[in-house]
Design a protein around this motif. Sequence first.
Motif, PDB file in Angstrom:
ATOM      1  N   CYS A 316      -4.404  -0.888  -6.098  1.00 47.30           N
ATOM      2  CA  CYS A 316      -4.599  -2.177  -5.441  1.00 47.30           C
ATOM      3  C   CYS A 316      -3.920  -3.278  -6.251  1.00 47.30           C
ATOM      4  O   CYS A 316      -4.070  -3.353  -7.456  1.00 47.30           O
ATOM      5  N   ARG A 317      -3.166  -4.150  -5.577  1.00 47.86           N
ATOM      6  CA  ARG A 317      -2.425  -5.209  -6.266  1.00 47.86           C
ATOM      7  C   ARG A 317      -3.069  -6.582  -6.049  1.00 47.86           C
ATOM      8  O   ARG A 317      -2.399  -7.606  -6.121  1.00 47.86           O
ATOM      9  N   CYS A 318      -4.365  -6.584  -5.733  1.00 50.29           N
ATOM     10  CA  CYS A 318      -5.057  -7.844  -5.457  1.00 50.29           C
ATOM     11  C   CYS A 318      -4.799  -8.917  -6.519  1.00 50.29           C
ATOM     12  O   CYS A 318      -4.647 -10.094  -6.195  1.00 50.29           O
ATOM     13  N   VAL A 321      -1.638 -10.508  -5.846  1.00 51.93           N
ATOM     14  CA  VAL A 321      -1.734 -11.272  -4.608  1.00 51.93           C
ATOM     15  C   VAL A 321      -2.451 -12.599  -4.891  1.00 51.93           C
ATOM     16  O   VAL A 321      -2.018 -13.666  -4.449  1.00 51.93           O
ATOM     17  N   CYS A 331       2.453  -4.991  -1.276  1.00 51.76           N
ATOM     18  CA  CYS A 331       1.590  -3.956  -1.856  1.00 51.76           C
ATOM     19  C   CYS A 331       1.853  -2.652  -1.129  1.00 51.76           C
ATOM     20  O   CYS A 331       1.815  -2.597   0.102  1.00 51.76           O
ATOM     21  N   LEU A 333       0.117  -0.193  -0.572  1.00 53.36           N
ATOM     22  CA  LEU A 333      -0.999   0.324   0.233  1.00 53.36           C
ATOM     23  C   LEU A 333      -1.238  -0.493   1.503  1.00 53.36           C
ATOM     24  O   LEU A 333      -1.965  -0.067   2.395  1.00 53.36           O
ATOM     25  N   PHE A 334      -0.613  -1.691   1.584  1.00 54.01           N
ATOM     26  CA  PHE A 334      -0.877  -2.614   2.692  1.00 54.01           C
ATOM     27  C   PHE A 334      -0.609  -1.960   4.042  1.00 54.01           C
ATOM     28  O   PHE A 334       0.465  -1.398   4.269  1.00 54.01           O
ATOM     29  N   CYS A 338      -4.599   0.950   3.137  1.00 50.40           N
ATOM     30  CA  CYS A 338      -5.519  -0.193   3.079  1.00 50.40           C
ATOM     31  C   CYS A 338      -5.469  -1.012   4.369  1.00 50.40           C
ATOM     32  O   CYS A 338      -4.456  -1.618   4.694  1.00 50.40           O
ATOM     33  N   VAL A 344      -9.112  -0.986   0.672  1.00 53.34           N
ATOM     34  CA  VAL A 344      -9.050  -0.469  -0.689  1.00 53.34           C
ATOM     35  C   VAL A 344      -9.457  -1.586  -1.648  1.00 53.34           C
ATOM     36  O   VAL A 344     -10.263  -1.391  -2.550  1.00 53.34           O
ATOM     37  N   GLY A 345      -8.921  -2.761  -1.428  1.00 56.79           N
ATOM     38  CA  GLY A 345      -9.234  -3.882  -2.310  1.00 56.79           C
ATOM     39  C   GLY A 345      -9.969  -4.977  -1.559  1.00 56.79           C
ATOM     40  O   GLY A 345     -10.001  -4.987  -0.326  1.00 56.79           O
ATOM     41  N   PRO A 346     -10.563  -5.913  -2.297  1.00 57.71           N
ATOM     42  CA  PRO A 346     -11.366  -6.972  -1.671  1.00 57.71           C
ATOM     43  C   PRO A 346     -10.534  -7.940  -0.837  1.00 57.71           C
ATOM     44  O   PRO A 346     -11.062  -8.561   0.091  1.00 57.71           O
ATOM     45  N   CYS A 347      -9.244  -8.083  -1.144  1.00 57.20           N
ATOM     46  CA  CYS A 347      -8.424  -9.033  -0.391  1.00 57.20           C
ATOM     47  C   CYS A 347      -8.263  -8.605   1.059  1.00 57.20           C
ATOM     48  O   CYS A 347      -7.851  -9.379   1.907  1.00 57.20           O
ATOM     49  N   MET A 348      -8.578  -7.325   1.327  1.00 58.79           N
ATOM     50  CA  MET A 348      -8.478  -6.833   2.698  1.00 58.79           C
ATOM     51  C   MET A 348      -9.828  -6.934   3.401  1.00 58.79           C
ATOM     52  O   MET A 348      -9.934  -6.685   4.597  1.00 58.79           O
ATOM     53  N   CYS A 355      -4.794 -10.484   2.161  1.00 59.53           N
ATOM     54  CA  CYS A 355      -4.337  -9.258   2.821  1.00 59.53           C
ATOM     55  C   CYS A 355      -4.924  -9.155   4.228  1.00 59.53           C
ATOM     56  O   CYS A 355      -4.228  -8.795   5.178  1.00 59.53           O
TER      57      CYS A 355
HETATM   58  S1  SF4 Z   1      -6.394  -5.356  -0.736  1.00 62.20           S
HETATM   59 FE1  SF4 Z   1      -5.212  -3.619  -0.045  1.00 62.20          FE
HETATM   60  S2  SF4 Z   1      -3.238  -4.434   0.594  1.00 62.20           S
HETATM   61 FE2  SF4 Z   1      -4.258  -6.009  -0.619  1.00 62.20          FE
HETATM   62  S3  SF4 Z   1      -3.487  -5.701  -2.673  1.00 62.20           S
HETATM   63 FE3  SF4 Z   1      -5.384  -4.536  -2.562  1.00 62.20          FE
HETATM   64  S4  SF4 Z   1      -4.762  -2.475  -1.896  1.00 62.20           S
HETATM   65 FE4  SF4 Z   1      -3.010  -3.831  -1.541  1.00 62.20          FE
END
Ligand code: SF4
Lengths: 371, 350, 94
Positions: A316-318, A321, A331, A333-334, A338, A344-348, A355
Amino acid sequence: MKYVDAFRDPAASRAVVSELASLAGKLRESGIRPAIMEVCGTHTMAIARNGIRDVLPPEVSLISGPGCPVCVTEPGYIDAAILAATRATVFTFGDMLNVPGSEDSLATARAAGADVHPCYSPSAALDFARANPARETVFLAIGFETTIAPVAALAAAAENGLPNFSMLTALKLVPPALAALVSDPAVHIDAFLCPAHVSAIIGSDAYAPFAGPGGRPCVIAGFEPLDILYGIRCILAQLADGQAFVENEYARVVKPEGNVKAQNLISRYMEPYDAAWRGIGVIPASGLRLRKQYGAMDAESRFGIRVEPGTPPTGCRCGDVLKGILNPPGCPLFDGRCTPENPVGPCMVSSEGACAAWHSYRRIAPAGKDA
Amino acid sequence: MALVQAHCARREGRLKEHGQILLAHGGGGRMSRSLIEAEIAPRFGKGPLKGFPDAASLPDPDGPLVFTTDSFVVQPLEFPGGDIGKLAVHGTVNDICVCGGKPLWLSVGLILEEGLNISLLRRILDSLAAAADECGVTVVTGDTKVVARGQCDGLYINTSGIGRALPGFSLGPEMIRPGDAVLASGPLGDHGMAVLCAREAVLSGTGPMSDTGPVHRLVAAAADMAGAVRFMRDPTRGGVAAVVNEAVHGTPCGVALDEQNIPVSPATRSAAELLGLDILHVASEGRILLFCAPEACDPILTAWKAIPEGRNACRMGTVTADAGSVLLNTLAGGRRLVDMPQGELLPRIC
Amino acid sequence: MAQRIGVSAEGHGKMCLAVPMELTDVRTGGRGTARADGIVRDVDISLIDDPRTGEFVIVHAGFAIERLDRAEAEARIALFEDMARRVSTPEFAS
Ligand code: SF4
């Protein structure tokens, strides 16, 4: 709605957009391609929901900042909240339910029997605690200054006579995060679009350290589409003139000194500490926690729980971001592994997360394809 | 005299004991019988239900049928503008209507929680019966079960409905063509916001009112233009966003909605603003979204506006040739994607 | 019946979202009532210095976090109306 509709007028929007275009033209001549950070998650959401990116001149880019409370909350906090829910009835803002902790989310914990209730207002937790004196009640107090003020009011209401009420806090402050961002050489931001309601509490003067000579334009704007467009217009005008000052374009709510009554209440109950931000790291004096003498209201000391950093999801690259170094589609995974259904990460997760906003309200390119 | 008093005392005792639903009411014995006789028979015991046969014998409807089922678990059971009884009729009847059917018969299955207040049950059954009458459907069969306290939340209802397919309609998402008009029969999202506000005890006052209601008159009003109607849906769970996305999914068409033309009542809009909800994701229970050929747009709108439930009907979008994409032209002059709602946005609203 | 407590929509409770509402009642203990277009709700007004009936406040998660300055709001609305007029009047469009 009074004082809402007037700030959504399509004709006025067209007028501001045409000013944006001519200002961007001027900047183009001087070779400036402005990167503007909208600090606050509510701006991120409003920009996406109103299709603001779609009307901006192509050389202007908006970058989402760290102002999404759910996004910057450490996975270890979720773990602690799940632990608390095994011993108490837990109330939370709905946004928190699906945020992944180290292993579980509050939603999966609830499905397995944990006592977790989403609420609109933290008052629901107080009311429950009052009605159920034998039941331990915990409010998950996360958020920025906008939410910190109500949390302080909650502490004041609970201080006398609600022995079964406590809070698990992860409260964060916007100015220290901006300070960390501007001192990070990897971050390239030309101006800040400053939050509306955080600023209502802290006041426009709080941005002075980030403006002035060598600083950046800091423009405070409301959350309505016209407010946002006009705020961006003011930023472009400052950049075109080579200026960098604090400009309050939300003067109908934000005062230079902010809400002093709220500030006093906050400092009565809370003290600053070096808080950890998910994906960013520890930022000095960037969080608030209950003062020691209110330990009985602090779920950590009350239940002997400790909020550890926890394990962030791999890949995750939150963090990038949140610092505006990476746009969500960058990212790997975007939209693959994800998605909002399977974050996967909280930004989603949070609708204020960059995200999730990119996913749900993707920018529409002229051909009707996603940008 | 003493005899009369004793008799009255006994009756009072019985009333008291019947003030709430007991497990024995579902046991199949005398108590079950008395519940059916006291509460069900007077309301529904005409027509095929007379004498309570184990199954309804129905006349041959002469033509193709439409058949649907739905379960209702809304909480609270009574909310501004309606209750679970009404909703259980409208939900099923409307599903038949938007498929181009005329609703005829309904089954009603009740699951009651031990301890349910009988006067509440009576109100809900009265409301259910009145709604069925208004829609011209007959309750022809049913069932009542009682579960122990804590095993359901007061009362759940399942209804199934049978209708006759109306001639002239040939509906389906595959009929939709670029250039078609997208109409809404009235303000959107009232039901979802009304239930949500009822649940948020802190929201009070006039507040949003549920739009739960039948759409059979709206469908009948559009029947003159039946050949030009492509597709109809009632925007219930998931709201407009879900219906429109599903309608164009897998077709060569897309939809562009105009934010300016989306009909929303003031209280519903305020509540949605306050709670941060996108009105396009909020359910209605008495509205239709209708896709039609452009030339049918004005006649249908005129016909709708002539009846009370269509008074605020309007055109809110157009079908595009942009496969699968649902866009909103925003007030700010931009465009954005209208995504399917994610997760449980509003649990237990129907 | 099963116990029910303020269960609400999931996914809502947007963190910094807030709307202007008019105070219709100011009570002791930091409580008040506010309205906006058909919605009336109890609000906590303990964060507002000297709240008055008839004032507009910004309500976030059930708490009034600041008052709305009507003169400033009207001035801004006038500015936008003026801009809108200029785009819709061709002779003034440059
Ligand atoms: S929330 Fe999902 S898309 Fe956003 S940086 Fe994390 S893994 Fe990537």
